[in-house]
Design a protein around this motif. Structure first.
Motif, PDB file in Angstrom:
ATOM      1  N   GLU A 170       0.809  -1.214   0.000  1.00 62.16           N
ATOM      2  CA  GLU A 170       0.000   0.000   0.000  1.00 62.16           C
ATOM      3  C   GLU A 170       0.844   1.266   0.000  1.00 62.16           C
ATOM      4  OE1 GLU A 170      -2.950   0.141   3.035  1.00 62.16           O
ATOM      5  OE2 GLU A 170      -4.228  -1.369   2.080  1.00 62.16           O
ATOM      6  N   HIS A 171       2.011   1.228   0.644  1.00 66.04           N
ATOM      7  CA  HIS A 171       2.800   2.452   0.824  1.00 66.04           C
ATOM      8  C   HIS A 171       4.006   2.552  -0.105  1.00 66.04           C
ATOM      9  CE1 HIS A 171       0.566   2.116   4.684  1.00 66.04           C
ATOM     10  NE2 HIS A 171       0.507   3.423   4.560  1.00 66.04           N
ATOM     11  N   ILE A 172       4.558   1.414  -0.536  1.00 61.46           N
ATOM     12  CA  ILE A 172       5.752   1.458  -1.385  1.00 61.46           C
ATOM     13  C   ILE A 172       5.497   0.801  -2.736  1.00 61.46           C
ATOM     14  CG2 ILE A 172       8.208   0.894  -1.545  1.00 61.46           C
ATOM     15  CD1 ILE A 172       8.326   0.742   1.466  1.00 61.46           C
ATOM     16  N   GLY A 173       4.696  -0.251  -2.731  1.00 63.94           N
ATOM     17  CA  GLY A 173       4.436  -0.981  -3.961  1.00 63.94           C
ATOM     18  C   GLY A 173       4.683  -2.465  -3.770  1.00 63.94           C
ATOM     19  N   TRP A 174       3.957  -3.290  -4.530  1.00 65.28           N
ATOM     20  CA  TRP A 174       4.036  -4.724  -4.299  1.00 65.28           C
ATOM     21  C   TRP A 174       5.394  -5.310  -4.664  1.00 65.28           C
ATOM     22  CZ3 TRP A 174       5.103  -7.982  -8.351  1.00 65.28           C
ATOM     23  CH2 TRP A 174       4.873  -7.515  -9.650  1.00 65.28           C
ATOM     24  N   ARG A 175       6.120  -4.672  -5.579  1.00 61.92           N
ATOM     25  CA  ARG A 175       7.424  -5.210  -5.963  1.00 61.92           C
ATOM     26  C   ARG A 175       8.424  -5.142  -4.808  1.00 61.92           C
ATOM     27  NH1 ARG A 175       7.487  -5.979 -11.521  1.00 61.92           N
ATOM     28  NH2 ARG A 175       5.788  -4.915 -12.638  1.00 61.92           N
ATOM     29  N   SER A 176       8.277  -4.140  -3.951  1.00 58.32           N
ATOM     30  CA  SER A 176       9.183  -4.010  -2.804  1.00 58.32           C
ATOM     31  C   SER A 176       9.033  -5.170  -1.834  1.00 58.32           C
ATOM     32  CB  SER A 176       8.914  -2.693  -2.075  1.00 58.32           C
ATOM     33  OG  SER A 176       9.108  -1.593  -2.937  1.00 58.32           O
ATOM     34  N   VAL A 177       7.861  -5.789  -1.808  1.00 65.08           N
ATOM     35  CA  VAL A 177       7.636  -6.934  -0.929  1.00 65.08           C
ATOM     36  C   VAL A 177       8.597  -8.072  -1.288  1.00 65.08           C
ATOM     37  CG1 VAL A 177       5.956  -8.665  -0.216  1.00 65.08           C
ATOM     38  CG2 VAL A 177       5.212  -6.314  -0.628  1.00 65.08           C
ATOM     39  N   PHE A 178       8.777  -8.311  -2.572  1.00 68.30           N
ATOM     40  CA  PHE A 178       9.656  -9.399  -3.008  1.00 68.30           C
ATOM     41  C   PHE A 178      11.132  -9.065  -2.768  1.00 68.30           C
ATOM     42  CE2 PHE A 178       5.785 -10.280  -5.426  1.00 68.30           C
ATOM     43  CZ  PHE A 178       5.645 -11.640  -5.187  1.00 68.30           C
ATOM     44  N   VAL A 179      11.487  -7.793  -2.855  1.00 68.65           N
ATOM     45  CA  VAL A 179      12.861  -7.389  -2.551  1.00 68.65           C
ATOM     46  C   VAL A 179      13.181  -7.703  -1.090  1.00 68.65           C
ATOM     47  CG1 VAL A 179      14.456  -5.455  -2.374  1.00 68.65           C
ATOM     48  CG2 VAL A 179      12.905  -5.615  -4.333  1.00 68.65           C
ATOM     49  N   MET A 180      12.252  -7.376  -0.199  1.00 65.81           N
ATOM     50  CA  MET A 180      12.454  -7.668   1.223  1.00 65.81           C
ATOM     51  C   MET A 180      12.557  -9.172   1.452  1.00 65.81           C
ATOM     52  SD  MET A 180      10.130  -6.646   4.543  1.00 65.81           S
ATOM     53  CE  MET A 180      10.753  -4.971   4.563  1.00 65.81           C
ATOM     54  N   ALA A 181      11.703  -9.941   0.786  1.00 67.07           N
ATOM     55  CA  ALA A 181      11.743 -11.398   0.945  1.00 67.07           C
ATOM     56  C   ALA A 181      13.094 -11.961   0.511  1.00 67.07           C
ATOM     57  CB  ALA A 181      10.617 -12.038   0.135  1.00 67.07           C
ATOM     58  N   GLY A 182      13.648 -11.435  -0.580  1.00 73.73           N
ATOM     59  CA  GLY A 182      14.953 -11.889  -1.039  1.00 73.73           C
ATOM     60  C   GLY A 182      16.053 -11.594  -0.044  1.00 73.73           C
ATOM     61  N   ALA A 183      16.007 -10.411   0.562  1.00 74.87           N
ATOM     62  CA  ALA A 183      17.024 -10.043   1.552  1.00 74.87           C
ATOM     63  C   ALA A 183      16.963 -10.951   2.779  1.00 74.87           C
ATOM     64  CB  ALA A 183      16.844  -8.579   1.961  1.00 74.87           C
ATOM     65  N   ILE A 184      15.756 -11.255   3.226  1.00 73.16           N
ATOM     66  CA  ILE A 184      15.587 -12.114   4.403  1.00 73.16           C
ATOM     67  C   ILE A 184      16.112 -13.523   4.127  1.00 73.16           C
ATOM     68  CG2 ILE A 184      13.863 -13.217   5.879  1.00 73.16           C
ATOM     69  CD1 ILE A 184      12.204 -10.643   5.607  1.00 73.16           C
ATOM     70  N   ALA A 185      15.810 -14.052   2.944  1.00 76.94           N
ATOM     71  CA  ALA A 185      16.291 -15.394   2.592  1.00 76.94           C
ATOM     72  C   ALA A 185      17.812 -15.438   2.532  1.00 76.94           C
ATOM     73  CB  ALA A 185      15.688 -15.835   1.259  1.00 76.94           C
ATOM     74  N   ALA A 186      18.422 -14.397   1.980  1.00 74.87           N
ATOM     75  CA  ALA A 186      19.881 -14.354   1.878  1.00 74.87           C
ATOM     76  C   ALA A 186      20.528 -14.325   3.262  1.00 74.87           C
ATOM     77  CB  ALA A 186      20.310 -13.136   1.065  1.00 74.87           C
ATOM     78  N   ILE A 187      19.980 -13.531   4.164  1.00 72.33           N
ATOM     79  CA  ILE A 187      20.530 -13.437   5.524  1.00 72.33           C
ATOM     80  C   ILE A 187      20.429 -14.785   6.235  1.00 72.33           C
ATOM     81  CG2 ILE A 187      20.168 -12.407   7.802  1.00 72.33           C
ATOM     82  CD1 ILE A 187      19.282  -9.842   6.295  1.00 72.33           C
ATOM     83  N   ALA A 188      19.290 -15.462   6.104  1.00 70.99           N
ATOM     84  CA  ALA A 188      19.116 -16.762   6.753  1.00 70.99           C
ATOM     85  C   ALA A 188      20.112 -17.787   6.209  1.00 70.99           C
ATOM     86  CB  ALA A 188      17.681 -17.253   6.558  1.00 70.99           C
ATOM     87  N   GLY A 189      20.352 -17.766   4.904  1.00 70.52           N
ATOM     88  CA  GLY A 189      21.320 -18.686   4.321  1.00 70.52           C
ATOM     89  C   GLY A 189      22.717 -18.470   4.850  1.00 70.52           C
ATOM     90  N   VAL A 190      23.102 -17.223   5.016  1.00 78.08           N
ATOM     91  CA  VAL A 190      24.426 -16.903   5.563  1.00 78.08           C
ATOM     92  C   VAL A 190      24.532 -17.402   7.007  1.00 78.08           C
ATOM     93  CG1 VAL A 190      25.946 -15.020   6.255  1.00 78.08           C
ATOM     94  CG2 VAL A 190      24.814 -14.961   4.020  1.00 78.08           C
ATOM     95  N   LEU A 191      23.464 -17.259   7.789  1.00 71.35           N
ATOM     96  CA  LEU A 191      23.484 -17.730   9.178  1.00 71.35           C
ATOM     97  C   LEU A 191      23.743 -19.229   9.250  1.00 71.35           C
ATOM     98  CD1 LEU A 191      20.529 -15.764  10.846  1.00 71.35           C
ATOM     99  CD2 LEU A 191      22.975 -15.544  11.340  1.00 71.35           C
ATOM    100  N   VAL A 192      23.137 -19.990   8.361  1.00 75.88           N
ATOM    101  CA  VAL A 192      23.362 -21.444   8.349  1.00 75.88           C
ATOM    102  C   VAL A 192      24.839 -21.754   8.122  1.00 75.88           C
ATOM    103  CG1 VAL A 192      22.858 -23.598   7.136  1.00 75.88           C
ATOM    104  CG2 VAL A 192      21.023 -21.969   7.572  1.00 75.88           C
ATOM    105  N   LEU A 193      25.444 -21.069   7.156  1.00 80.54           N
ATOM    106  CA  LEU A 193      26.843 -21.341   6.822  1.00 80.54           C
ATOM    107  C   LEU A 193      27.796 -20.921   7.931  1.00 80.54           C
ATOM    108  CD1 LEU A 193      26.821 -20.176   3.084  1.00 80.54           C
ATOM    109  CD2 LEU A 193      26.786 -22.523   3.946  1.00 80.54           C
ATOM    110  N   VAL A 194      27.472 -19.837   8.626  1.00 81.65           N
ATOM    111  CA  VAL A 194      28.387 -19.278   9.624  1.00 81.65           C
ATOM    112  C   VAL A 194      28.230 -19.936  10.991  1.00 81.65           C
ATOM    113  CG1 VAL A 194      28.977 -17.167  10.907  1.00 81.65           C
ATOM    114  CG2 VAL A 194      28.562 -17.058   8.435  1.00 81.65           C
ATOM    115  N   VAL A 195      26.992 -20.220  11.396  1.00 83.45           N
ATOM    116  CA  VAL A 195      26.734 -20.646  12.771  1.00 83.45           C
ATOM    117  C   VAL A 195      26.688 -22.158  12.937  1.00 83.45           C
ATOM    118  CG1 VAL A 195      25.104 -20.495  14.703  1.00 83.45           C
ATOM    119  CG2 VAL A 195      25.490 -18.499  13.231  1.00 83.45           C
ATOM    120  N   LEU A 196      26.040 -22.870  12.012  1.00 83.58           N
ATOM    121  CA  LEU A 196      25.810 -24.304  12.183  1.00 83.58           C
ATOM    122  C   LEU A 196      26.912 -25.132  11.528  1.00 83.58           C
ATOM    123  CD1 LEU A 196      21.955 -24.522  11.589  1.00 83.58           C
ATOM    124  CD2 LEU A 196      23.202 -24.189  13.741  1.00 83.58           C
ATOM    125  N   LYS A 197      27.273 -26.215  12.175  1.00 82.96           N
ATOM    126  CA  LYS A 197      28.318 -27.105  11.674  1.00 82.96           C
ATOM    127  C   LYS A 197      27.778 -28.527  11.559  1.00 82.96           C
ATOM    128  CE  LYS A 197      31.154 -23.673  11.816  1.00 82.96           C
ATOM    129  NZ  LYS A 197      31.500 -22.988  10.547  1.00 82.96           N
TER     130      LYS A 197
END
Length: 406
Positions: A170-197
């Motif tokens: 409603e405030h930025i546009g529906w395309r921004s929703v997918f940009v945020m989703a991509g950023a969140i997925a990338a951060i979670a993937g990095v956490l797996v590689l860095v924290v879990l063994k």
């Protein structure tokens, strides 16, 4: 087997700090996956207007995502068992991040549908594999409790995906929703590689077609497998047929927009958080059989209330909170049972469980669309209410549940 596959002899319990880190990081992965999964529901009317399509056509994107999620499971399970569950999760999150960015730049309805379908395959390599990893480390007596804690973080992602997508659109546009989703997925993937063994003492079988078939043979050697998977297909159809239509139903009744619809859909996640917080008490006091019965009754009651057109739109937040609590009473029990079907091929067993769920997930919107056409809004919702209630009553009678109270 992967770095987290179970052996015939249960491994020693990991240190509490290690298990806590596992739950937190895998919970972040579940957050990223469910954020991506549920973000489209409040946007259905918006995308229908954007691309000049009907509500039913846009709702079918959810079917495409879910169908791809289901189809990918028979392949992802053996991959996780052979190459490693943590490696599989991190890779799928990286692919999911890239596909979310691609969705943000989709130039047509067809492109968006195709990207979301491929994203469904990638998302399928996160939550089911994470559940299998938890199953490898937690003994059966504690497993549903550990899965409940994992679900809390996963469900917060579901809530955020539903609530935030409407507000952002409603405030930025529906395309921004997918940009945020991509950023969140990338951060979670990095956490797996860095924290879990990986576990140093884990055994792995090389990835092969014959090995995959052997894993699935081990799964279906358990006579409970086919019945459990069949019940999960029915459960998924009855529960996930509703969300793609909620925004349209509320708009028709009260003229509300995507942000309010997102809050209603997020109510399901709030109910899941209540379940996650109370999991230990529920397991100890009720046991699996009573939990599935209570879950079916609560979901049926919630759907019946939502069928009443004269209730104010905001009452649906409480209604879907009740529905979410009921869903996780039933589904959390199913999840714990699935992790014990084949301990030596747990990744494959949970992958088939997810396949069954998302076959139902894909079928649900189609069935709801047909029911809306035949019975109208109130009648269709009541049909689904009756179905989920009957499922809750039937499960304890037809499926032997490990850990049930007598």
């Amino acid at each position: 087997m992967s770095e987290t596959s179970a052996n015939a002899v249960p491994p020693a319990a990991p240190p509490p700090r290690s298990l806590n880190s596992l739950i937190l990081v895998l919970g972040a992965c579940g957050f990223a996956s469910t954020f991506t999964m549920r973000l489209l529901d409040p946007l259905v009317p918006t995308l229908a207007a954007e691309f000049g399509r009907s509500i039913a056509q846009v709702a079918a994107i959810a079917t495409a995502f879910s169908f791809a999620y289901a189809v990918g499971q028979p392949f992802l399970g053996p991959i996780a068992d052979s190459l490693g569950k943590l490696k599989t999760i991190a890779t799928c999150l990286g692919v999911l991040a890239l596909l979310s960015l691609a969705a943000a730049f989709a130039s047509s309805f067809e492109v968006l549908t195709g990207v979301r379908m491929i994203a469904g395959v990638a998302a399928g390599g996160v939550i089911p594999v994470a559940m299998a990893a938890i199953g490898d480390r937690a003994p059966m007596a504690e497993r549903q409790i550990m899965l409940g804690r994992f679900l809390v973080l996963m469900i917060i992602g579901q809530m955020a995906g539903a609530a935030c997508s409407g507000l952002i659109a409603e405030h930025i546009g529906w395309r921004s929703v997918f940009v945020m989703a991509g950023a969140i997925a990338a951060i979670a993937g990095v956490l797996v590689l860095v924290v879990l063994k990986p576990r140093p003492n884990a055994l792995r079988a090389p990835l092969s077609f014959s090995g995959a078939l052997a894993n699935y043979a081990a799964v279906f050697a358990n006579p409970r497998s086919k019945l459990l998977y069949g019940l999960v297909v029915v459960e998924g159809s009855l529960i996930f047929g509703m969300p793609p239509y909620i925004a349209a139903i509320l708009h028709e009744r009260a003229g509300v927009g995507p942000s309010q619809a997102g809050l209603v859909i997020a109510g399901t996640g709030l109910g899941g958080i209540v379940y996650g917080v109370l999991t230990r008490v529920l397991v100890e006091r009720l046991g699996p059989a009573r939990m599935t019965l209570a879950g079916g009754i609560l979901m049926g009651a919630a759907f019946a209330l939502f069928a009443l057109p004269f209730l104010p739109w905001w009452s649906a937040i409480a209604i879907f909170t009740l529905n979410g609590f009921g869903f996780f009473l039933m589904h959390g029990t199913f999840q714990a049972q699935a992790t014990e079907l084949a301990p030596t091929a747990r990744g494959s067993a949970v992958a088939l469980f997810a396949c069954a769920l998302f076959c139902g997930h894909a079928l649900g919107p189609v069935l709801m669309g047909a029911a809306l056409h035949l019975f109208g809004t109130g009648g269709a919702i009541l049909v689904f209410a009756a179905g989920i209630t009957l499922l809750g009553v039937a499960v304890p009678r037809i499926l032997p549940l490990a850990g049930s109270r007598t």
